[in-house]
Structures are given as C-alpha cells and as structure tokens.
Design a protein around this motif. Structure first.
Motif, short mmCIF file in Angstrom:
data_model
loop_
_atom_site.label_atom_id
_atom_site.label_comp_id
_atom_site.label_asym_id
_atom_site.label_seq_id
_atom_site.Cartn_x
_atom_site.Cartn_y
_atom_site.Cartn_z
N GLN A 173 -18.00 5.53 -2.78
CA GLN A 173 -18.49 6.53 -2.74
C GLN A 173 -17.57 7.93 -3.24
O GLN A 173 -17.65 9.08 -2.92
CB GLN A 173 -18.74 6.92 -1.17
CG GLN A 173 -20.03 5.97 -0.63
CD GLN A 173 -21.22 6.20 -1.46
OE1 GLN A 173 -21.74 7.14 -1.81
NE2 GLN A 173 -21.70 4.81 -1.57
N ALA A 174 -16.33 7.41 -3.86
CA ALA A 174 -15.44 8.31 -4.17
C ALA A 174 -15.88 9.05 -5.49
O ALA A 174 -17.10 8.66 -6.19
CB ALA A 174 -14.08 7.85 -4.44
N GLY A 175 -15.10 10.00 -5.97
CA GLY A 175 -15.48 10.65 -7.26
C GLY A 175 -15.49 9.59 -8.50
O GLY A 175 -16.31 10.09 -9.57
N ALA A 220 -22.39 11.84 -15.34
CA ALA A 220 -21.15 12.25 -14.48
C ALA A 220 -21.39 13.21 -13.42
O ALA A 220 -20.67 12.90 -12.15
CB ALA A 220 -19.95 12.89 -15.02
N ILE A 221 -22.24 13.99 -13.38
CA ILE A 221 -22.54 15.17 -12.52
C ILE A 221 -23.77 14.98 -11.58
O ILE A 221 -23.76 15.43 -10.19
CB ILE A 221 -22.53 16.42 -12.87
CG1 ILE A 221 -23.76 16.83 -13.76
CG2 ILE A 221 -21.10 16.91 -13.54
CD1 ILE A 221 -23.79 18.26 -14.09
N TYR A 222 -24.60 14.12 -12.06
CA TYR A 222 -26.01 14.02 -11.47
C TYR A 222 -25.98 12.72 -10.75
O TYR A 222 -26.83 12.85 -9.76
CB TYR A 222 -27.12 14.06 -12.55
CG TYR A 222 -28.52 14.28 -11.88
CD1 TYR A 222 -28.83 15.67 -11.68
CD2 TYR A 222 -29.55 13.34 -11.29
CE1 TYR A 222 -30.19 15.87 -11.05
CE2 TYR A 222 -30.58 13.66 -11.10
CZ TYR A 222 -30.95 15.06 -10.85
OH TYR A 222 -32.23 15.19 -10.32
N PHE A 223 -25.31 11.75 -10.91
CA PHE A 223 -25.44 10.52 -10.16
C PHE A 223 -24.02 10.11 -9.55
O PHE A 223 -23.07 10.52 -9.85
CB PHE A 223 -25.99 9.44 -11.18
CG PHE A 223 -27.09 9.73 -11.82
CD1 PHE A 223 -28.37 9.34 -11.03
CD2 PHE A 223 -27.31 10.07 -13.23
CE1 PHE A 223 -29.66 9.81 -11.91
CE2 PHE A 223 -28.24 10.57 -13.99
CZ PHE A 223 -29.48 10.11 -13.21
N ASP A 224 -24.13 9.29 -8.44
CA ASP A 224 -22.82 8.96 -7.77
C ASP A 224 -22.19 7.61 -8.54
O ASP A 224 -23.21 7.32 -9.57
CB ASP A 224 -22.91 8.46 -6.25
CG ASP A 224 -23.95 7.42 -6.31
OD1 ASP A 224 -24.31 6.67 -7.19
OD2 ASP A 224 -24.62 7.00 -5.14
N PRO A 225 -21.25 7.15 -8.34
CA PRO A 225 -20.48 5.97 -9.08
C PRO A 225 -21.25 4.89 -9.29
O PRO A 225 -21.50 4.39 -10.60
CB PRO A 225 -19.14 5.73 -8.43
CG PRO A 225 -18.79 6.88 -7.65
CD PRO A 225 -20.10 7.72 -7.21
N PHE A 237 -24.62 22.05 -10.04
CA PHE A 237 -25.14 20.66 -9.26
C PHE A 237 -24.13 19.95 -8.50
O PHE A 237 -23.14 19.53 -9.15
CB PHE A 237 -26.10 19.81 -10.20
CG PHE A 237 -26.83 18.87 -9.53
CD1 PHE A 237 -28.12 18.88 -8.99
CD2 PHE A 237 -26.31 17.44 -9.26
CE1 PHE A 237 -28.78 18.13 -8.47
CE2 PHE A 237 -27.10 16.52 -8.70
CZ PHE A 237 -28.42 16.84 -8.23
N SER A 238 -24.07 19.88 -7.19
CA SER A 238 -22.99 19.36 -6.55
C SER A 238 -23.26 18.24 -5.47
O SER A 238 -22.47 17.46 -4.69
CB SER A 238 -22.32 20.32 -5.62
OG SER A 238 -23.25 21.02 -4.80
N THR A 239 -24.48 17.57 -5.58
CA THR A 239 -25.04 16.63 -4.65
C THR A 239 -25.60 15.39 -5.53
O THR A 239 -26.73 15.13 -5.78
CB THR A 239 -26.16 16.96 -3.61
OG1 THR A 239 -27.17 17.61 -4.25
CG2 THR A 239 -25.62 18.03 -2.79
N PRO A 240 -24.62 14.62 -6.04
CA PRO A 240 -24.92 13.39 -6.87
C PRO A 240 -25.98 12.37 -6.29
O PRO A 240 -25.68 12.17 -4.88
CB PRO A 240 -23.66 12.79 -7.17
CG PRO A 240 -22.71 13.94 -7.00
CD PRO A 240 -23.13 14.63 -5.92
N ILE A 241 -26.71 11.89 -6.98
CA ILE A 241 -27.97 11.11 -6.30
C ILE A 241 -27.61 9.87 -6.34
O ILE A 241 -26.78 9.42 -7.47
CB ILE A 241 -29.33 11.54 -6.49
CG1 ILE A 241 -29.48 10.99 -8.33
CG2 ILE A 241 -29.67 12.92 -6.61
CD1 ILE A 241 -30.94 11.38 -8.60
#
Length: 456
Positions: free
Chosen positions: A167-169, A253-258, A323-327
């Motif tokens: 869940q990291a960046g 990179a900004i819209y989705f989590d890893p 946008f700050s909440t990756p889905i």
C-alpha cells in the motif's frame, strides 16, 4: 544434423523471434517499469523520473540520427549487445535509488540508456524490416511486437506478484532486482544472434548487405535521410508515436494504487500484442494490393485512435493533477478507466506497428532501413523528451491529454500521403540494385576497385 539445426536457426523468422526475446528482456521490461508510473519508485518522485526520462530521450534523439551509421559500421549483433547493457544499468539505478536515494545516478543512467537505446533500436529495425520476404513483413512485425510486449506483461506480473499487499507509494525493492536479472539475461541472449550474412530466407535468397564504407560516408548517408520526402512527411507521426507515454503513465501513477497499476500495466502490454497480431495479418493479406491493404489498415487505425483519445479526454475532464486518493480494482469507478487504459495499449501497437510496416514497404536494403529506424527512433525520442519535460512542469492533465490527441490527429494526413505512394514491391533487378548502391557510395572512393571491395 548439426548443419540442419544451424540452417533452421538462421532463418529470418527464428532470428526475429530471438530478437523479440532480447527485446522482451530489455526494452520490454523497461516498458513495464515505466508503466508502473514514476519508475515504480518508492518515493513516487515524479520529478526525478521525468528528469531522468528527459535525459534518456534527449540523448536517444541525438544518437538516433546517427545510429544507422553506427549499426552499419559495427554490425547489428554487436550493436544490440552494447545497447542492451544500458537497460540493465537503468533498472539498477532505480534499485540503488530505492536504497540510497542517489538521484544523480538515476539521471546519469537515463542519459546512458538513451545513447544505448539509440543504436539498439536502429539494429532492431534493420533486422525486423529487412529479413522477411515482402509478403511476410506485416506478420514479422506482429511476431516481434508480440514478443517484445510480452516483456511488459512479464514485468507487470512480477510487479503485481511482489506488490499485492503493498500500500506504499511505489513497488518493492525486490521488483527492481527481478527486472535487472531479466535484463541481464537479454544481454547474454544477444550474443547468440547469427551474422546477417548467414541468414537465408525460405525462398533461398540471402540478406543483401554492403560492408560499411568509411565513417564519413556513413555520416553522409545518415544526412541523406533529410532529403527523403517520405521520411520528412512522417516526422509528425514519428514525433507523436511515443509522446503520449508521459501522460498515460502519469495517469496510471496518480489514479491507481501500486497493485492496480501493475494490473493495468499487464493488460496495457497484452492488448499491444492483440493489436499488432491483428494488424500484421491485415497488412499481409494477399487478397488486396500492398497499397490497398496499407490504406485500409490506416483507415481502421485512424477510427480506433480517434475514438480512444476522445474517450480519454472525456475521462480526463473528471479529475486533475490534485487527485490524491488512488483507487484499487475493487473501487466502483475502476471499470471505465481500466478499459480505457487497455485501449491505449491497443491503439499504441496499431500506430507503431503500422509505422514499421510502412518503412519496410519503402525499401528492402538493411543499411538504409537501419538509417530509417534510427531516424524514426530519434524523432520519436525527441517527442518523448519534450513530453516528459511538459509533464515535469506539472501542467493541467487535461491539456497534456489534448496535446497528445491533437498531435496524433495532425499526423494522419501526412501518413496517408506516404501510404498512397506504396508500390507493390520494393525489389529491384540485381544489376539496378548494384548500380544504385554504387552510385550512392562510389563518389567516396578514389577508384572503382576500392568501392568493389566494400561490397559483399
């Protein structure tokens, strides 16, 4: 028996398959890393990665203009080996940065890879476009593109498997380790390519190769590309062909989590394979003339690409840079963006595969095609360098999207101009072919005997 095995190994198809495997391991894995967004960096340092990519594509563009001359001088095998080393170094730089935060190494590795990639893709283009018979050029592009993009799939599977619970960046350090190992395998495999002089087509013909002239003659040959009106007409298309990567990978990179980014990445490269295979069979369909299937293929690509970018722009209007909440993939809004992302991959493969087929339809000469490929990748990389520069200053994403869309739109009329001039064959009579080559090069030699020593 050994001779029979060797003869099968040196067929154009097997050589292109081996080339595809090398690209699977090196640029294919690089694409997977890039597709993860911000180089997959744990710190998600987009600015650093954009700076590194700017250096990469800037050097790529400069070297690419002369890469055909380098390939013709030292040979495709040596060129591919040297070029593939740069990919492993680039991934190693992110590995080091993840542990030690040495940003200078990342930027330097990007510049080194740019130089290596410039010559690598020139050699790749020479092999892929000149080895097959004319009736199989579309299929060979499809085979190569499928194997090449399987590298993106493999890299995405590795990243997905190592980051399911992350869940990291950015991705884990082990991801970089795996990427470096696979890329080093590609370096080793490149040593197994056959000498082009030993490659024999199914119809019994060999690859027509002229030995390299003096380096000044090679540079003159590279500069002659600027007098080829078809290549000049294709500059907007070349410029657009990698421009959109900065934008598309930024969105990932900004819209989705890893873990979701890795899934998107996997499907992006998978649909590249689907697109290239379908287009390859269309462009080799013998029921139509070569010009006819080129025009039909271009019309289909135009319709698909325009529809995809129209959908992409509509999606982009729903969010912006903050946008700050990756889905995650279980989010109710995941479906639409996911389909869009895989269609981005499909349209990319259609567009770039067509460029290779079109250049391959312009000539069968490996030396000339090496220069075409180098020029193509140089202009392409110049576009990518500009795009990553634009992305680095963080302009509104809707403007980035619109620029990508408009650039590819304006390229189509000029592509049509070139496609409309495609002839049924690029084969010329041996005497004429020899005379043309002689007229091009002989002025650089003091006498005819000196020239004839340069021809195999």
């Amino acid at each position: 028996m050994l001779k029979g095995v060797k003869s099968k190994f040196t067929t154009p198809l097997n050589q292109v398959i081996l080339l595809g495997f090398i690209c699977l391991c090196c640029p294919g894995m690089f694409n997977a890393l890039s597709g993860l967004g911000a180089g997959g960096s744990m710190s998600s340092n987009v600015s650093l990665v954009d700076s590194s990519n700017g250096a990469l594509y800037g050097c790529f563009a400069i070297v690419g203009f002369f890469a055909g001359s380098v390939t013709n001088t030292i040979g495709v095998k040596a060129t591919l080996t040297i070029g593939s080393i740069g990919y492993a170094l680039y991934s190693a730089a992110f590995w080091v940065y993840d542990a030690k935060q040495i940003s200078g190494f990342v930027i330097a590795a990007g510049a080194i890879l740019g130089c290596c990639a410039g010559v690598f893709w020139s050699a790749q283009g020479a092999i892929m476009m000149s080895y097959p018979e004319e009736k199989n050029k579309g299929k060979y592009v499809a085979v190569f593109w499928a194997l090449f993009n399987f590298g993106g799939i493999l890299g995405s599977v590795i990243a997905l498997g190592l980051n399911l619970k992350n869940q990291a960046g950015g991705v884990s350090t082990g991801t970089y380790t795996a990427f470096v190992v696979v890329m080093l395998i590609g370096v080793v495999v490149s040593l197994g390519l056959a000498n082009p002089a030993n490659v024999v087509r199914p119809d019994g013909t060999k690859i027509a190769i002229a030995k390299s002239a003096h380096w000044t003659s090679e540079l003159k040959g590279a500069l002659m590309i600027w007098k080829e009106w078809r290549m000049m007409a294709l500059i907007p298309a070349f410029l657009a062909s990698n421009w959109f990567y900065a934008y598309q990978f930024r969105i990932n990179a900004i819209y989705f989590d890893p873990s979701t980014r890795a899934l998107n990445d996997l499907m992006y490269w998978a649909f590249q394979i689907v697109g290239s295979i379908l287009l390859g069979f269309l462009l080799d369909c013998q029921a139509m003339s070569r010009r006819g299937r080129g025009l039909v293929g271009l019309a289909i690509i135009f319709a698909i690409v325009m529809a995809v970018w129209a959908g992409g722009f509509a999606f982009q209007l729903t969010f912006d840079n903050d946008f700050s909440t990756p889905i995650h993939w279980d989010h109710p809004n995941f479906g639409g963006p996911f389909v869009l992302f895989l269609l981005y991959g499909l349209s990319d493969s259609l567009y770039q595969s067509y460029m290779y087929w079109l250049m391959g339809a312009m000539s069968n000469d490996p030396n000339l095609l090496a220069r075409y490929a180098g020029f193509y990748k140089a202009v392409q990389s110049a576009g990518a360098a500009i795009a990553f520069g634009i992305d680095a200053v963080d302009i509104p994403l809707r403007w980035e999207c619109l620029i990508c869309w408009m650039l590819v739109f304006v390229s189509f009329p000029l592509i049509l101009l070139v496609a409309n001039k495609v002839t049924e064959t690029s084969i010329v009579e041996p005497e004429l072919e020899f005379q043309t080559t002689k007229d091009t090069i002989s002025s650089n030699f003091t006498d005819e005997k000196t020239f004839e020593k340069q021809i195999i």
